[in-house]
Design a protein around this motif. Sequence first.
Motif, short mmCIF file in Angstrom:
data_model
loop_
_atom_site.label_atom_id
_atom_site.label_comp_id
_atom_site.label_asym_id
_atom_site.label_seq_id
_atom_site.Cartn_x
_atom_site.Cartn_y
_atom_site.Cartn_z
N HIS A 72 33.07 49.28 39.47
CA HIS A 72 32.57 48.19 40.30
C HIS A 72 31.31 48.66 41.02
O HIS A 72 31.30 49.73 41.62
N VAL A 77 30.22 41.92 32.77
CA VAL A 77 30.92 42.18 31.51
C VAL A 77 31.84 41.01 31.18
O VAL A 77 31.96 40.58 30.04
N SER A 92 37.83 43.44 31.43
CA SER A 92 37.05 43.51 32.65
C SER A 92 37.52 42.34 33.51
O SER A 92 38.68 41.96 33.43
N LYS A 125 37.92 54.41 52.18
CA LYS A 125 39.11 54.92 52.86
C LYS A 125 38.84 56.17 53.66
O LYS A 125 39.67 56.59 54.45
N VAL A 157 47.17 50.54 34.18
CA VAL A 157 48.42 51.24 34.51
C VAL A 157 49.21 50.38 35.50
O VAL A 157 48.64 49.60 36.24
N ALA A 199 39.20 53.01 33.48
CA ALA A 199 40.48 52.48 33.01
C ALA A 199 41.17 53.52 32.12
O ALA A 199 42.38 53.76 32.21
N LEU A 210 39.38 59.78 39.44
CA LEU A 210 39.81 58.54 38.80
C LEU A 210 38.70 57.50 38.80
O LEU A 210 38.35 56.94 37.76
#
Length: 635
Positions: free
Chosen positions: A506, A289, A283, A576, A313, A339, A535
């Motif tokens: 988050h 965390v 994290s 976005k 990644v 993740a 994702l």
Amino acid sequence: MPNAYDAAYRHSLQDPEGFWGKIAEDCHWFEKWDKVLDDSQKPLYRWFTGGVLNTCYNALDFHVDDRGRGNRTALIYDSPVTGTICKYTYSELRDIVAVFAGVLSNHGVTKGDRVIIYMPMIPEAVIAMLACARIGAIHSVVFGGFAARELATRIDDARPKVIVSASCGIEGQRVIDYKPLLNEAINISKNKPESCIVYQRPQKQAILVPGRDTDWEAATKSAAPVECVPVAATDPLYILYTSGTTGQPKGVIRDNGGHLVALKWSMKAIYDIDQDDIWWAASDVGWVVGHSYIVYAPLFKGCTTVLFEGKPVGTPDAGVFWRVISEHNVKCMFTAPTAYRAIRREDPQALLLHNHDLSNFKILFLAGERSDPATIQWSEKHLNVPVIDHWWQTETGWAIAANCMGLHAFPVKYGSPTKAVPGWDVRVLNPENQEMPAGEIGALSVRLPLPPGSLPTLWENDQRYIDAYLKEYPGYYKTADAGMIDEDGYIYVMSRTDDIINVAGHRLSTGAMEEVLASHPDVAEAAVLGVHDELKGQVPVGFLVLNAGIEREPGEIIKEVVSMVREQIGPVAAFKKAAIVKRLPKTRSGKILRGTIRKIADNQEFKVPATIDDPAILDEIRQVLAGIGLGQTDK
Ligand code: COA
Ligand code: AMP
């Protein structure tokens, strides 16, 4: 015969003082507590009143001086982005922390002073946290992905004497300057710190402000080590700001005593970690965390903790988690489901796994957002270990619900983080504050008192704590999560009941983003909501109603608001997408129908609400969403 979990759970609720008092004996106290649970200020409860201790002593000195385990590795720093692996024994880490505590003392920091830590995932961040704890200063770590304005809000609320920072962070291939953000935050804040201590990283050196900034290395050369300062169990160890429903984040307080007792116990009870094990929480120290399970709990336990500066990644590939697990012999890891979704997307067959020996890896723990069954099943199949979802919040500091692997491993039910952890009396309530029958959805709440380690209050704001968490359901803590408990006691966490969203693990406030959008001169009204993302779990999408007479190119305005959110909240908001609409769908009483918009965006079935002021508006919303690739697009 009750299993160890059932016995512990029952004991923790029937006799919390006996349960936690016994567990606390496993910790180092300068003076024993007078009272395990102090309920004299109900509904504000305190744990271990009268007790005197030091958190840093328990994390470091105790293992070196009392247990003779100074040669044991405390911290492994693994940074694929800089090509560094570096290990610290408990003795080494204690000595470095003691010297940095001396640096803070030389800068006038004493017990009760606040220190903001704005740093990337480097050992110096951990050292700074522990050094604060050593001298009884209260740290407040601010996540690096937040923008200057967010940092400034935290500076103004915590009023730190000193800020500790670094010249830069490294995000994948990019070097991110931290210093200009820090300078700007200090410029716009009302309460300026007296000084800043800056760790210069070789990837990018920062220009120091004469008279205000000190170089970390130079300062440590002239400092002497200092001993641990005894503090009250109820003194704050840290403030961690978390998103609330407005732009003003909530300063969650963690005390020293309850935090130590609960977290140390949790390492074995929940995570099945013993002192000779290697543990990895992937994290960031900027999140809860990171505080609880990168830094404090594993060090209280005396095991080895991995500090990873990289991404699942791209640093360099989707095999990096397997490399870290095998190279450091990690027994259990903890991360956010996002993740693993990122890894699965890049390497669906987990081919990169075959290059590594994971035979000592025993359990994967996931939290931070709902674990989707597909991700759990993929991980189970390829890693061939139990994959354990568990539920908690910044406020709670540790898990409310989990499959307590060190007590009793229950069968996993996909979609459930299993059962309430000992200490947590979880109930599902209806709006009348009554318990709901098994299987019915309501407000997930915890009967007071909360166990040790959870927030005792908010920083300098008892009233906000009471109003936000304790008022709506008298006698209970409101988690602001909706969910249910089934016949077997398994808890299901469905969704937030407020405007908090979870983007790549988050926690963010859509209300804070709406405040930014509404401050654009052409915007009359704005709504932000979280829509499903493969994702990141959720991503924010904005809807803007423009002021009458604005005839500018819509794309331009959208570009401007996107960059405003990035500059004012930070890139971590991942804001976005936005669209301009003529009106927002509302109830007749003027409430924006966010749930309905979200359902259209997520392509879920919905009923046109009976209270809607103008049903025709939903068609426009549907078209606008299709225009930005959401909802029922005509493919
Ligand atoms: N400092 C500066 N910028 C940061 C940052 C930091 N510490 N952390 C994130 N950012 C930036 C990123 O560079 C990215 O910027 P961009 O929009 O210019 O690309 C943006 O904030 C979003 O970052 P992130 O959420 O990390 O998304 P990503 O697309 O870079 O990576 C994942 C996606 C899933 C790989 C990543 O989010 C991840 O590893 N998540 C795990 C989350 C986690 O550990 N949560 C803790 C709770 S357990
Ligand atoms: P944070 O304070 O960032 O830890 O976020 C806390 C919120 O994340 C909770 O209130 C939940 O909404 C969500 N959350 C955390 N863990 C889980 C989980 N295991 N399942 C479902 N939601 C979760």
